[in-house]
Design a protein around this motif. Structure first.
Motif, PDB file in Angstrom:
ATOM      1  N   VAL A  29      -7.087   4.268   2.161  1.00 21.57           N
ATOM      2  CA  VAL A  29      -6.972   5.395   3.325  1.00 21.57           C
ATOM      3  C   VAL A  29      -7.123   4.895   4.709  1.00 21.57           C
ATOM      4  N   PHE A  30      -6.135   5.109   5.389  1.00 23.32           N
ATOM      5  CA  PHE A  30      -6.175   4.723   6.916  1.00 23.32           C
ATOM      6  C   PHE A  30      -6.638   6.136   7.857  1.00 23.32           C
ATOM      7  N   SER A  31      -7.403   5.546   8.628  1.00 22.20           N
ATOM      8  CA  SER A  31      -7.475   6.995   9.634  1.00 22.20           C
ATOM      9  C   SER A  31      -8.191   6.199  11.017  1.00 22.20           C
ATOM     10  N   ALA A  32      -7.462   6.589  11.907  1.00 29.15           N
ATOM     11  CA  ALA A  32      -7.842   6.461  13.486  1.00 29.15           C
ATOM     12  C   ALA A  32      -7.690   4.741  13.470  1.00 29.15           C
ATOM     13  N   GLY A  33      -6.925   4.013  12.937  1.00 28.69           N
ATOM     14  CA  GLY A  33      -6.603   2.340  12.956  1.00 28.69           C
ATOM     15  C   GLY A  33      -7.707   1.718  12.219  1.00 28.69           C
ATOM     16  N   ARG A  34      -8.111   2.411  11.136  1.00 24.00           N
ATOM     17  CA  ARG A  34      -9.505   1.820  10.218  1.00 24.00           C
ATOM     18  C   ARG A  34      -9.064   1.974   8.849  1.00 24.00           C
ATOM     19  N   LEU A  35      -9.390   1.143   7.872  1.00 28.04           N
ATOM     20  CA  LEU A  35      -9.381   1.755   6.526  1.00 28.04           C
ATOM     21  C   LEU A  35     -10.690   2.070   6.243  1.00 28.04           C
ATOM     22  N   VAL A  36     -10.856   3.606   5.746  1.00 30.69           N
ATOM     23  CA  VAL A  36     -12.045   4.386   5.875  1.00 30.69           C
ATOM     24  C   VAL A  36     -12.606   4.717   4.400  1.00 30.69           C
ATOM     25  N   ALA A  37     -11.490   4.445   3.333  1.00 28.98           N
ATOM     26  CA  ALA A  37     -11.847   4.500   1.875  1.00 28.98           C
ATOM     27  C   ALA A  37     -10.877   3.922   0.972  1.00 28.98           C
ATOM     28  N   GLU A  38     -11.342   3.572  -0.226  1.00 34.38           N
ATOM     29  CA  GLU A  38     -10.533   2.604  -0.963  1.00 34.38           C
ATOM     30  C   GLU A  38     -10.950   3.142  -2.661  1.00 34.38           C
ATOM     31  N   GLY A  39      -9.864   3.190  -3.348  1.00 31.52           N
ATOM     32  CA  GLY A  39     -10.071   3.415  -4.730  1.00 31.52           C
ATOM     33  C   GLY A  39      -9.036   3.004  -5.534  1.00 31.52           C
ATOM     34  N   GLY A  40      -8.944   3.560  -6.808  1.00 35.78           N
ATOM     35  CA  GLY A  40      -8.058   3.521  -7.757  1.00 35.78           C
ATOM     36  C   GLY A  40      -6.804   4.381  -7.475  1.00 35.78           C
ATOM     37  N   PRO A  41      -5.701   4.502  -8.382  1.00 38.87           N
ATOM     38  CA  PRO A  41      -4.856   5.651  -8.199  1.00 38.87           C
ATOM     39  C   PRO A  41      -5.536   7.164  -8.190  1.00 38.87           C
ATOM     40  N   GLU A  42      -6.670   7.177  -8.627  1.00 38.11           N
ATOM     41  CA  GLU A  42      -7.095   8.568  -8.786  1.00 38.11           C
ATOM     42  C   GLU A  42      -7.276   9.234  -7.177  1.00 38.11           C
ATOM     43  N   LEU A  43      -7.568   8.278  -6.229  1.00 40.97           N
ATOM     44  CA  LEU A  43      -7.703   8.571  -5.083  1.00 40.97           C
ATOM     45  C   LEU A  43      -6.478   9.287  -4.315  1.00 40.97           C
ATOM     46  N   ALA A  44      -5.489   8.679  -4.921  1.00 42.42           N
ATOM     47  CA  ALA A  44      -3.931   9.324  -4.401  1.00 42.42           C
ATOM     48  C   ALA A  44      -3.929  10.869  -5.182  1.00 42.42           C
ATOM     49  N   ASP A  45      -4.383  10.991  -6.385  1.00 42.16           N
ATOM     50  CA  ASP A  45      -4.440  12.250  -6.899  1.00 42.16           C
ATOM     51  C   ASP A  45      -5.458  13.182  -5.976  1.00 42.16           C
ATOM     52  N   GLU A  46      -6.564  12.869  -5.639  1.00 39.01           N
ATOM     53  CA  GLU A  46      -7.611  13.528  -4.718  1.00 39.01           C
ATOM     54  C   GLU A  46      -6.809  13.998  -3.165  1.00 39.01           C
ATOM     55  N   LEU A  47      -6.104  12.939  -2.694  1.00 35.88           N
ATOM     56  CA  LEU A  47      -5.494  13.382  -1.646  1.00 35.88           C
ATOM     57  C   LEU A  47      -4.458  14.317  -1.577  1.00 35.88           C
ATOM     58  N   GLU A  48      -3.781  14.174  -2.812  1.00 36.63           N
ATOM     59  CA  GLU A  48      -2.616  15.354  -3.067  1.00 36.63           C
ATOM     60  C   GLU A  48      -3.376  16.695  -3.000  1.00 36.63           C
ATOM     61  N   GLU A  49      -4.353  16.641  -3.835  1.00 34.74           N
ATOM     62  CA  GLU A  49      -5.102  18.074  -3.983  1.00 34.74           C
ATOM     63  C   GLU A  49      -5.760  18.504  -2.579  1.00 34.74           C
ATOM     64  N   GLU A  50      -6.256  17.546  -1.821  1.00 36.80           N
ATOM     65  CA  GLU A  50      -7.225  17.910  -0.920  1.00 36.80           C
ATOM     66  C   GLU A  50      -6.686  17.452   0.495  1.00 36.80           C
ATOM     67  N   GLY A  51      -5.716  16.832   0.770  1.00 33.25           N
ATOM     68  CA  GLY A  51      -5.114  16.328   1.846  1.00 33.25           C
ATOM     69  C   GLY A  51      -6.316  15.169   2.583  1.00 33.25           C
ATOM     70  N   TYR A  52      -5.835  14.955   3.819  1.00 28.54           N
ATOM     71  CA  TYR A  52      -6.613  14.020   4.736  1.00 28.54           C
ATOM     72  C   TYR A  52      -7.821  14.492   5.395  1.00 28.54           C
ATOM     73  N   GLU A  53      -7.763  15.753   5.356  1.00 23.57           N
ATOM     74  CA  GLU A  53      -8.821  16.484   6.280  1.00 23.57           C
ATOM     75  C   GLU A  53     -10.327  15.573   6.465  1.00 23.57           C
ATOM     76  N   LYS A  54     -10.862  15.521   5.376  1.00 22.26           N
ATOM     77  CA  LYS A  54     -12.006  14.871   5.229  1.00 22.26           C
ATOM     78  C   LYS A  54     -12.047  13.448   6.018  1.00 22.26           C
ATOM     79  N   TYR A  55     -11.032  12.841   5.754  1.00 19.94           N
ATOM     80  CA  TYR A  55     -10.960  11.457   6.321  1.00 19.94           C
ATOM     81  C   TYR A  55     -10.806  11.598   7.842  1.00 19.94           C
ATOM     82  N   THR A  56      -9.821  12.475   8.165  1.00 25.53           N
ATOM     83  CA  THR A  56      -9.579  12.648   9.809  1.00 25.53           C
ATOM     84  C   THR A  56     -10.942  12.867  10.337  1.00 25.53           C
ATOM     85  N   LYS A  57     -11.772  13.717   9.882  1.00 21.21           N
ATOM     86  CA  LYS A  57     -12.845  14.154  10.514  1.00 21.21           C
ATOM     87  C   LYS A  57     -13.859  12.985  10.699  1.00 21.21           C
ATOM     88  N   ALA A  58     -13.885  12.148   9.503  1.00 22.97           N
ATOM     89  CA  ALA A  58     -14.551  10.910   9.548  1.00 22.97           C
ATOM     90  C   ALA A  58     -14.182   9.871  10.688  1.00 22.97           C
TER      91      ALA A  58
END
Ligand SMILES: Nc1ncnc2c1ncn2[C@@H]1O[C@H](COP(=O)(O)OP(=O)(O)O)[C@@H](O)[C@H]1O
Ligand SMILES: [Mg+2]
Length: 253
Positions: A220-249
């Motif tokens: 996961v990219f946010s503000a020019g950095r990689l802020v999270a990393e995982g397996g395919p389950e991370l894509a599922d999580e993003l689909e459910e929850e969107g990027y909000e958590k990461y944009t805040k970070a």
């Protein structure tokens, strides 16, 4: 085994006092046979990463390194990057009236292999690749990118992959206007490559394509950095929850 290594990459756009740092220290390793998805909100720098690796003149690498099998990619010309085995899907987005798809592909193949393929062999190879992708034979005679639909652009992208057989392919799937049929053809093409010797870096804002292409790693990219990393389950999580958590970070960085 091919390896693309990106280390502490910083990239700016604009000149002098107007220069803005977009990438602020990116680390990523892509090995042959691996599929990495890079996801993130609009404006987080995903395409900038692709352009910087492609050698686009507007994107200045201010520090860090990019190597392919230990070779300094940033010191190479755009052509040398292609010859070294890097494929960048957005490299030739321009419309070129008068240059057919077939001519373009033959030049690209010649540039990458270092010699022109024999016309008959090339034609056969192209026909096989087009058949596999369910591309109408008439497509080979169309002018490059002229009036291509979103689906045709993507099929052309995969056709290039098939013909050029790169070590590492970077695909920036900014175009979300693909119908389901085109998406399937493209996804099958990517999957075929990803299961072979090619390393794939698939950049996408939407999780839709990841229903068809299963990445080994999701970043996961946010503000020019990689802020999270995982397996395919991370894509599922993003689909459910969107990027909000990461944009805040990202915003608090
Ligand atoms: N050529 C450019 N000139 C000025 N700003 C740019 C340029 N390219 C990208 N940017 C800026 O860099 C940021 C990241 O853009 P981009 O890499 O396209 O993000 P993404 O692909 O994640 O949507 C954005 O704020 C964008 O406005
Ligand atoms: Mg983008």
């Amino acid at each position: 085994m091919a390896t693309l290594e990106i280390r502490d990459l910083h990239v700016s756009v604009g000149d002098g006092a107007d220069a803005t740092e977009i990438l602020r220290g990116v680390d990523l390793t892509v090995q042959a046979g691996e599929t990495h998805a890079i996801m993130g909100p609009n404006g987080s720098g995903k395409s900038t990463l692709a352009y910087a690796i492609a050698g686009h003149p507007k994107y200045e690498v201010t520090s860090g390194s990019v190597t392919l099998d230990g070779e300094d990619v940033l010191a190479m010309s755009v052509d040398e990057r292609a010859r070294a085995g890097l494929f960048l899907a957005m490299q030739y987005p321009v419309e070129v009236p008068g240059v057919s798809v077939s001519n373009f592909l033959r030049s690209a193949v010649t540039a990458v292999r270092g010699e022109a393929p024999k016309l008959r062999e090339f034609s056969k190879e192209m026909k096989q690749a087009m058949d596999a992708l369910a591309i109408d034979p008439a497509f080979a005679q169309r002018s490059l990118n002229e009036g291509f639909s979103g689906g045709e652009k993507k099929r052309h992208e995969i056709l290039q992959l098939e013909m050029l057989r790169p070590k590492v392919a970077i695909l920036d799937e900014t175009d979300s206007g693909l119908d389901v049929d085109a998406l399937k053809v493209v996804s099958e093409g990517i999957t075929r490559f990803a299961s072979g010797d090619t390393g794939v870096l698939l950049i996408t804002h939407y999780t839709r394509i990841l229903r068809y292409v299963k990445p080994d790693f999701v970043h996961v990219f946010s503000a020019g950095r990689l802020v999270a990393e995982g397996g395919p389950e991370l894509a599922d999580e993003l689909e459910e929850e969107g990027y909000e958590k990461y944009t805040k970070a990202g915003a608090s960085l």
